[in-house]
Structures are given as structure tokens and as C-alpha cells.
Design an enzyme around this catalytic site. Sequence first.
Site, PDB file in Angstrom:
ATOM      1  CG  ASP A  98       6.906   0.487   6.157  1.00  0.00           C
ATOM      2  OD1 ASP A  98       6.330  -0.178   7.488  1.00  0.00           O
ATOM      3  OD2 ASP A  98       7.742  -0.565   5.967  1.00  0.00           O
TER       4      ASP A  98
ATOM      5  CB  CYS B 233       6.643  -6.216  13.185  1.00  0.00           C
ATOM      6  SG  CYS B 233       8.269  -5.614  13.958  1.00  0.00           S
TER       7      CYS B 233
ATOM      8  NE  ARG C 144      12.482  -8.458  13.838  1.00  0.00           N
ATOM      9  CZ  ARG C 144      11.808  -9.129  13.330  1.00  0.00           C
ATOM     10  NH1 ARG C 144      10.828  -8.888  13.880  1.00  0.00           N
ATOM     11  NH2 ARG C 144      11.036  -9.709  12.605  1.00  0.00           N
TER      12      ARG C 144
ATOM     13  NE  ARG D 240       2.186  -6.789   8.996  1.00  0.00           N
ATOM     14  CZ  ARG D 240       3.763  -7.384   8.767  1.00  0.00           C
ATOM     15  NH1 ARG D 240       4.155  -7.418  10.158  1.00  0.00           N
ATOM     16  NH2 ARG D 240       3.928  -6.953   8.406  1.00  0.00           N
ATOM     17  N   PRO D 241      -2.541 -10.875   7.865  1.00  0.00           N
ATOM     18  CG  PRO D 241      -5.073 -10.795   7.217  1.00  0.00           C
ATOM     19  CD  PRO D 241      -4.051 -10.200   7.645  1.00  0.00           C
ATOM     20  CB  ILE D 242      -0.192 -15.323   4.164  1.00  0.00           C
ATOM     21  CG1 ILE D 242      -0.695 -15.943   5.253  1.00  0.00           C
ATOM     22  CG2 ILE D 242       0.611 -14.089   5.263  1.00  0.00           C
ATOM     23  CD1 ILE D 242       0.959 -16.873   4.976  1.00  0.00           C
ATOM     24  CG  ASP D 243      -6.050 -13.331   2.428  1.00  0.00           C
ATOM     25  OD1 ASP D 243      -5.150 -12.259   3.531  1.00  0.00           O
ATOM     26  OD2 ASP D 243      -6.817 -12.168   1.524  1.00  0.00           O
ATOM     27  CD  GLN D 244      -5.269 -11.456  -1.756  1.00  0.00           C
ATOM     28  OE1 GLN D 244      -5.572 -11.122  -2.593  1.00  0.00           O
ATOM     29  NE2 GLN D 244      -6.536 -11.584  -0.805  1.00  0.00           N
TER      30      GLN D 244
ATOM     31  CE  LYS E  84      12.796  -5.125   8.884  1.00  0.00           C
ATOM     32  NZ  LYS E  84      11.665  -5.335   8.012  1.00  0.00           N
ATOM     33  CG  ASN E  85      11.192  -4.494   4.281  1.00  0.00           C
ATOM     34  OD1 ASN E  85      11.277  -4.962   5.438  1.00  0.00           O
ATOM     35  ND2 ASN E  85       9.748  -3.322   4.441  1.00  0.00           N
TER      36      ASN E  85
ATOM     37  NE  ARG F 207       3.727  -9.842   7.540  1.00  0.00           N
ATOM     38  CZ  ARG F 207       2.553 -10.695   7.823  1.00  0.00           C
ATOM     39  NH1 ARG F 207       2.889 -11.342   8.694  1.00  0.00           N
ATOM     40  NH2 ARG F 207       1.653 -10.479   6.679  1.00  0.00           N
TER      41      ARG F 207
HETATM   42  C1  EPZ Z   1       6.149  -5.248   4.427  1.00  0.00           C
HETATM   43  O1  EPZ Z   1       5.103  -6.276   4.403  1.00  0.00           O
HETATM   44  C2  EPZ Z   1       7.054  -5.099   4.745  1.00  0.00           C
HETATM   45  N1  EPZ Z   1       7.182  -6.091   5.227  1.00  0.00           N
HETATM   46  C3  EPZ Z   1       6.343  -4.178   5.561  1.00  0.00           C
HETATM   47  O2  EPZ Z   1       7.278  -3.525   6.862  1.00  0.00           O
HETATM   48  C4  EPZ Z   1       5.697  -2.458   5.637  1.00  0.00           C
HETATM   49  O3  EPZ Z   1       4.825  -2.514   6.053  1.00  0.00           O
HETATM   50  C5  EPZ Z   1       4.480  -3.823   3.903  1.00  0.00           C
HETATM   51  O4  EPZ Z   1       5.235  -4.469   3.269  1.00  0.00           O
HETATM   52  C6  EPZ Z   1       3.039  -2.215   3.764  1.00  0.00           C
HETATM   53  O5  EPZ Z   1       4.550  -1.758   3.186  1.00  0.00           O
HETATM   54  C7  EPZ Z   1       8.788  -6.538   4.275  1.00  0.00           C
HETATM   55  O6  EPZ Z   1       8.935  -6.144   3.590  1.00  0.00           O
HETATM   56  C8  EPZ Z   1       9.132  -7.903   4.771  1.00  0.00           C
HETATM   57  P1  EPZ Z   1       1.429  -5.902   2.681  1.00  0.00           P
HETATM   58  P2  EPZ Z   1       3.833  -6.991   4.134  1.00  0.00           P
HETATM   59  O7  EPZ Z   1       1.321  -7.566   2.112  1.00  0.00           O
HETATM   60  O8  EPZ Z   1       4.127  -7.754   2.671  1.00  0.00           O
HETATM   61  C9  EPZ Z   1      -3.169  -6.785   4.018  1.00  0.00           C
HETATM   62  C10 EPZ Z   1       8.395  -2.774   8.006  1.00  0.00           C
HETATM   63  O9  EPZ Z   1       7.847  -2.098   9.456  1.00  0.00           O
HETATM   64  N2  EPZ Z   1      -3.081  -8.440   3.669  1.00  0.00           N
HETATM   65  O10 EPZ Z   1       1.904  -5.448   1.577  1.00  0.00           O
HETATM   66  O11 EPZ Z   1       3.807  -8.186   4.685  1.00  0.00           O
HETATM   67  C11 EPZ Z   1      -2.696  -6.677   5.456  1.00  0.00           C
HETATM   68  O12 EPZ Z   1      -2.518  -6.855   6.314  1.00  0.00           O
HETATM   69  C12 EPZ Z   1       7.705  -3.693   7.548  1.00  0.00           C
HETATM   70  O13 EPZ Z   1       9.924  -2.408   7.823  1.00  0.00           O
HETATM   71  C13 EPZ Z   1      -4.123  -8.848   3.514  1.00  0.00           C
HETATM   72  O14 EPZ Z   1      -5.219  -8.486   4.270  1.00  0.00           O
HETATM   73  O15 EPZ Z   1       2.713  -6.342   4.272  1.00  0.00           O
HETATM   74  C14 EPZ Z   1      -1.961  -4.678   5.075  1.00  0.00           C
HETATM   75  O16 EPZ Z   1      -3.417  -4.640   5.771  1.00  0.00           O
HETATM   76  C15 EPZ Z   1       6.336  -3.770   9.348  1.00  0.00           C
HETATM   77  N3  EPZ Z   1      -3.877 -10.512   3.039  1.00  0.00           N
HETATM   78  C16 EPZ Z   1      -1.971  -4.502   3.701  1.00  0.00           C
HETATM   79  O17 EPZ Z   1      -2.914  -5.400   2.641  1.00  0.00           O
HETATM   80  C17 EPZ Z   1      -3.109 -10.363   2.424  1.00  0.00           C
HETATM   81  O18 EPZ Z   1      -2.136 -11.927   2.008  1.00  0.00           O
HETATM   82  C18 EPZ Z   1      -0.798  -4.556   2.974  1.00  0.00           C
HETATM   83  O19 EPZ Z   1       0.310  -5.541   3.833  1.00  0.00           O
HETATM   84  C19 EPZ Z   1      -1.555  -9.587   2.688  1.00  0.00           C
HETATM   85  C20 EPZ Z   1      -1.698  -8.751   2.755  1.00  0.00           C
END
Ligand code: EPZ
Length: 418
Positions: free
Chosen positions: A305, A117, A397, A122-126, A23-24, A93
Site C-alpha cells: 500500500d 479499489c 476513503r 482481487r479473488p476471494i477463493d481463499q 482504516k484496514n 471491499r
Molecule cells: C488487504 O486487502 C488490504 N485491504 C489492502 O489494502 C492491501 O493492499 C492488502 O491487504 C495487502 O496488504 C483491507 O484490509 C480492507 P490480500 P486484501 O487478501 O485482504 C491474492 C489499501 O489500499 N488473493 O492480502 O483483500 C490477492 O489478489 C488496500 O488500503 C487471492 O488470490 O488483500 C493479492 O494478490 C488495497 N485469493 C494477494 O493475494 C484470495 O482469496 C494479497 O491479498 C485472497 C487474496
Amino acid sequence: MTGKLMIAGGRPLRGTITISGAKNSAVALIPAAILAESTVVLDNLPQISDVGILAEILGELGASVEREGDSMRIHPQSLKSIPMPNGNVKKLRASYYLMGALLGRFGEATIGLPGGCNFEPRPIDQHIKGFEALGAEVSNENGAIHIRAKALRGAKIYLDMVSVGATINIMLAASRAKGITLIENAAKEPEIIDVATLLNSMGAKIKGAGTETIRIEGVDAMQGCRHSIIPDRIQAGSYMIAAAATRGDVLVDNVIPKHLEALTAKLQEMGVHIYEMDESIRVVGQPEYESIDVKALVYPGFATDLQSPMTSLLTQVKGTSILTDYVYNNRFKHVPELVRMGARIKVEGRSAVIEGGLLQSAKVKATDLRAGASLFIAALTVPTGETEITGTEYIYRGYENLVPNLRNLGAEVWEEYE
Ligand code: EPZ
């Protein structure tokens, strides 16, 4: 329409389960196809709702999309960067990948803040920091992110935290930037390598995917190709955990065992018997398990996950186990539902402290995808009665054909509609 999932547990899972594409990966590869100027074919796609929604979104943007079995043909030739502040983009997402892909191809994107979910903010600042470093201007207009760049230019970007989404989004946009981009402190998940493989087949020049530094040399044009998606390690891991929790014997087929090493090691530490083959893993449950401590970390650590599914398994172990999630601050929405089923779990900060014991049937609700996985695994262990799980739209999903798959493994599972 999705109904309630009903499970009469107490039967060990036995047999073979074939795992679908990840999926991811799929939710990043479909938007990535936008960067090509000719047809992209994706094979081994999972049959899950997020894939269908992304196909609809590409259609709304003007692409033509054909699906046949687990393949998808994306013809992005007539696609345009139409603003999408609302609608389908709010349903998942991964719609944030449209930002990087549209920015790379057209220099502009307007995409509503993503849904999906939301077990915690879950911020996207990065992601935004990355787009800005590549020369884009980013503004938030009534909940939609508007990104525009006259010209994208390569840059050195150090991620403040390891983020799967930000790493992929920056790779997408940087593939079409002028010059070289370096992503430092990049995520190393197998899905990152899968996206880089597709982009390179489309003509991108990406090196280092799967390590903490990724180098992307921008190219002027990208073309179509054919790509087969990697197996879903989280779906595979969930069935491995379910096999152990029900004391079953399951062959989990079509997997890359290396992607599951952290889970395999923890299951072995508990006393589960595991046999690894080239593309499959056999999990043989045992009557008694040792309690363990698990730390969910970024890849190659134990996957966050699989943290909620693992919580359910640890209720089946004598003694106290501690499960700590270092990726999310508070991903424990499954805990109150498991407590309804008789689990003895306390959440302390980032950790769940789990005392083993028998669970009982109850009416419970999935509030996100993996919380849902933890509930169906817990329900499969309950020796008497029927567990009713609502919120199944979250579960479907990520778990293709869940009900037929569990039935093939001998579980008593059915759906009920009101
Ligand atoms: C991906 O989410 C996966 N989703 C998630 O899968 C998974 O839990 C996650 O990676 C971690 O492995 C998809 O691939 C679609 P991150 P993503 O950016 O990319 C923080 C599932 O159940 N963060 O690696 O959104 C964030 O809040 C799902 O299949 C910031 O603060 O996760 C988290 O604590 C749910 N700012 C950590 O970093 C940012 O700009 C890791 O998030 C980005 C992230």
C-alpha cells in the site's frame, strides 16, 4: 459531494501531523462486532467514508449504531442475517468481512461480491476455501455469495497465499466454530493482531495472531467490550514519504514506529534523516537522495500500500530506482498519471523502473486510493503551476481530513467544485 483536489506544490511540508486509527483495522473490527451479543464500543476510528458505509450496513442488518467523535457504539442485539446481494456492500471491499462475521453468529450469510479499489482482479477463493473447511456450503448466486452451515467445526486450513482478508475472515467464523481451527501460512499484518485483540476481549480464544500459525478455539457466546484501534501505518507512511519528497521536516505523531520499520529502513538507505521516538517519527528531508530498489512484500516487508506513494518519492531521486510489487501482479495504475506529470517510469512485469527528474503540473486522475496518494505526493513536489487531481472520492476513503492536514503542514492545497 467531492470536488477536485488542487495543489500548488514546491513548498516543503513542515510541522506535526497526528495519525488517525487504521482504516484496514476499522473495516474489519466493525463487522467483527456482529459476533457479540452485547454492546461493542470502538474508539480511535478514522473519519473516512468506508467507516460510514459499514455503520449504515450494520443498521440495515438491524443493529443500532451511535457515533460520537471518533468512537462508535454498536448494539448488535437485534441484528439478523438479512441477505445483502446489492447496495452498500458493493461500495467497499471490506464488506467481505460480513461473510465471516454473519456466518459465525448465525450460520448463514448472503453478501454481494465486494467492490472497493479494483486496481486488478482481487479473488476471494481463499476466504471461501476457509469457510468450506469449517463445514459451510458456499454458492455464487447471481454475483452474491451465499454461505450456510448447519454447524461450524474447527479445521486445519493452509492458505495457498498469505492473505490479510482470508486470515481475518476465517478468524471471525472460527471464533464461533466447535473445536480448534489452525490457520497456517496466515498473514502477520498488525491489523490481524488488532482484530484478534478485539475478538479475545469479546471472549474468543485466539493465540498466535501476528505469526504464521493462528490457533482459534471456538466459543459458544461472545459479549461486548471496548477497544481502541491501532494507528494507521499506511496513512503515517504516506505522510513520511510526502515529507521526504518535499524536502520537509515533519513529526508524524500517534504511530507505532515498529509498524513502519521497512519504510524507515528504505528512507534511511536513500539518505532521509529519521528520528524515532516512542509514539512518533520525525522525518527530515535532504537536498539529495540515493536511488534505491524496493520490494513490496507481505508484512513485515515493505507494504504494497506504500508502493505507489514511494514511486512518487523515487521520481525525486537522481539515477534509476526499481520498485517491485510481489503482492499484486499489476498495481501500477498510478504510473500513466505520473508520466503525464513528466515522470520517466517504465513498467516491466511486476516492476516499475523509475528515472529521477523534476515533475510538472498536469490534470491527473486517481483511480484507486493509493494511486491517489501517489498523485498528491507528486503534486506537492512540483515547483510551479497547479496540479488538478480528480477521483478524490478514492483518496478520501483512506486519508482523513487530507486538505486541512496538508494545509497545517504548509502546503497550498484546496478543493474546487464544478
Ligand atoms: C488487504 O486487502 C488490504 N485491504 C489492502 O489494502 C492491501 O493492499 C492488502 O491487504 C495487502 O496488504 C483491507 O484490509 C480492507 P490480500 P486484501 O487478501 O485482504 C491474492 C489499501 O489500499 N488473493 O492480502 O483483500 C490477492 O489478489 C488496500 O488500503 C487471492 O488470490 O488483500 C493479492 O494478490 C488495497 N485469493 C494477494 O493475494 C484470495 O482469496 C494479497 O491479498 C485472497 C487474496
